[in-house]
Design an enzyme around this catalytic site. Structure first.
Site, mmCIF file in Angstrom:
data_model
loop_
_atom_site.group_PDB
_atom_site.id
_atom_site.type_symbol
_atom_site.label_atom_id
_atom_site.label_comp_id
_atom_site.label_asym_id
_atom_site.label_seq_id
_atom_site.Cartn_x
_atom_site.Cartn_y
_atom_site.Cartn_z
ATOM 1 N N GLY A 19 0.764 -1.152 0.161
ATOM 2 C CA GLY A 19 0.139 0.010 0.001
ATOM 3 C C GLY A 19 0.838 1.424 -0.029
ATOM 4 N N ALA A 20 0.174 2.435 0.412
ATOM 5 C CA ALA A 20 0.836 3.637 0.267
ATOM 6 C C ALA A 20 1.439 3.941 -1.153
ATOM 7 C CB ALA A 20 1.824 3.853 1.359
ATOM 8 N N HIS A 22 2.368 5.150 -4.864
ATOM 9 C CA HIS A 22 2.817 6.182 -5.465
ATOM 10 C C HIS A 22 3.216 5.904 -6.794
ATOM 11 C CE1 HIS A 22 6.802 4.187 -4.901
ATOM 12 N NE2 HIS A 22 6.429 4.168 -3.824
ATOM 13 N N HIS A 25 4.669 2.646 -7.775
ATOM 14 C CA HIS A 25 3.914 1.528 -8.008
ATOM 15 C C HIS A 25 2.862 1.676 -9.381
ATOM 16 C CE1 HIS A 25 4.354 1.551 -3.348
ATOM 17 N NE2 HIS A 25 4.470 0.529 -3.605
ATOM 18 N N GLN A 49 7.683 -9.242 8.030
ATOM 19 C CA GLN A 49 9.006 -8.713 7.335
ATOM 20 C C GLN A 49 9.389 -7.446 8.180
ATOM 21 O OE1 GLN A 49 6.953 -8.283 3.650
ATOM 22 N NE2 GLN A 49 8.102 -6.445 3.519
ATOM 23 N N SER A 173 7.640 4.635 -0.481
ATOM 24 C CA SER A 173 6.585 5.184 0.397
ATOM 25 C C SER A 173 6.951 5.755 1.742
ATOM 26 C CB SER A 173 5.713 3.917 0.964
ATOM 27 O OG SER A 173 5.218 3.152 -0.295
ATOM 28 N N ARG A 174 8.194 5.660 2.025
ATOM 29 C CA ARG A 174 8.718 6.252 3.144
ATOM 30 C C ARG A 174 8.894 7.543 3.019
ATOM 31 N NH1 ARG A 174 10.862 1.999 6.609
ATOM 32 N NH2 ARG A 174 10.416 -0.052 5.598
#
Ligand code: PAF
Length: 267
Positions: A19-20, A22, A25, A49, A173-174
């Site tokens: 998810g998240a 961007h 993806h 994980q 995503s970070r």
């Protein structure tokens, strides 16, 4: 209109995600769409994980935006399984072996065992013809390709190039957790990688990566030149080498890599 996973009758291309979503993806999803009319995108934040429970808790969750971005990029199924859907029984963990304890594995013990375990389960549930993974997580891609060759030889693993912001920063995503100053530091990673990978010797490339170790705003975990064939340190026999880097900026962990430009590099 999105379909359900159970409604798919044709071969599908699969983009597993946490998810998240961007633009990175979305580029995987668009590539998947070129391969198959049916594109399954999964969103599952896999606790197995995350060795650090705080990292798991902080992992961004953006379900509405995920649905929008997945549909816009061409996904036909957005599958958001529950923990019980993925792990209905006692979990049989896969092992990433020795490579699971190197590079990323040194800093994230057990991470790749968790990745391989979930990807294997997702493959069993989705049964795709193709599965697409980004090159940004190069060690993950290497280990998944190896696992799939053994356990899912019917699935073709497709490697998708890293999508970058205009500054060169690899999309992640970070990145949303980086403030303005942290972004400036983060941009240095891709710049150093670019310079290093333009060298025509591994020795020089390693020296150039060393610049990252001297940056006080970047806590380097590792910066190395590896052989793409076996993920060992690149040496005289190496045909294709790659620079890999990971570290922390202001509490956010970033990872990136680039292929050495000259095909045959000398140590
Ligand atoms: O790269 C990721 O987002 C995850 O590691 C993956 C492959 C979806 C498995 O959880």
């Amino acid at each position: 209109m999105m379909q359900l996973l159970t409604e798919i009758e044709k071969p599908c291309a699969f983009v597993p995600t946490m998810g998240a979503l961007h633009a990175g993806h979305q580029s995987l999803i668009s590539q998947a769409r070129e391969l198959c009319d049916e594109v399954v995108v999964s969103v599952f934040v896999n606790p197995l994980q995350f060795e650090d429970k705080e990292d798991l808790a902080k992992y961004p969750r953006t379900p509405e935006k995920d649905a929008e971005l997945a549909a816009a990029a061409g996904a036909t199924v957005l599958w958001t399984p529950s923990y019980e859907d993925v792990y209905p029984n006692q979990i049989t963990k896969l092992s990433a072996g020795e490579l699971g304890d190197k590079f990323e594995g040194v800093h994230r013990p057990g991470h790749f065992d968790g990745v391989l375990t979930v990807v294997h389960r997702l493959f069993e549930l989705v049964k795709p013809k193709y599965a697409i993974f980004g090159e940004k997580d190069f060690q993950q891609l290497f280990l998944i390709t190896k696992m799939a060759a053994q356990l899912h030889p019917e699935i073709e693993i497709i490697a998708a190039p890293t999508v970058r912001e205009s500054s060169g920063l690899a999309m992640s995503s970070r990145n949303v957790r980086l403030n303005k100053d942290a972004r400036i530091t983060a941009d240095v990673i891709s710049k150093v990688l670019r310079t290093a990978t333009e060298s025509d010797s591994v020795e020089l490339a390693r020296k150039q990566l060393g610049e990252l170790a001297g940056n006080p705003d970047f806590q380097l975990d590792y910066a190395e030149i590896i052989d793409e064939a076996n993920f060992e340190l690149a040496g005289n026999e190496t045909q294709q080498a790659r620079a890999i880097v990971a570290g922390w900026i202001n509490g956010v962990r970033l990872i990136d890599n680039m292929e050495m430009k000259s095909a045959l590099v000398r140590a």
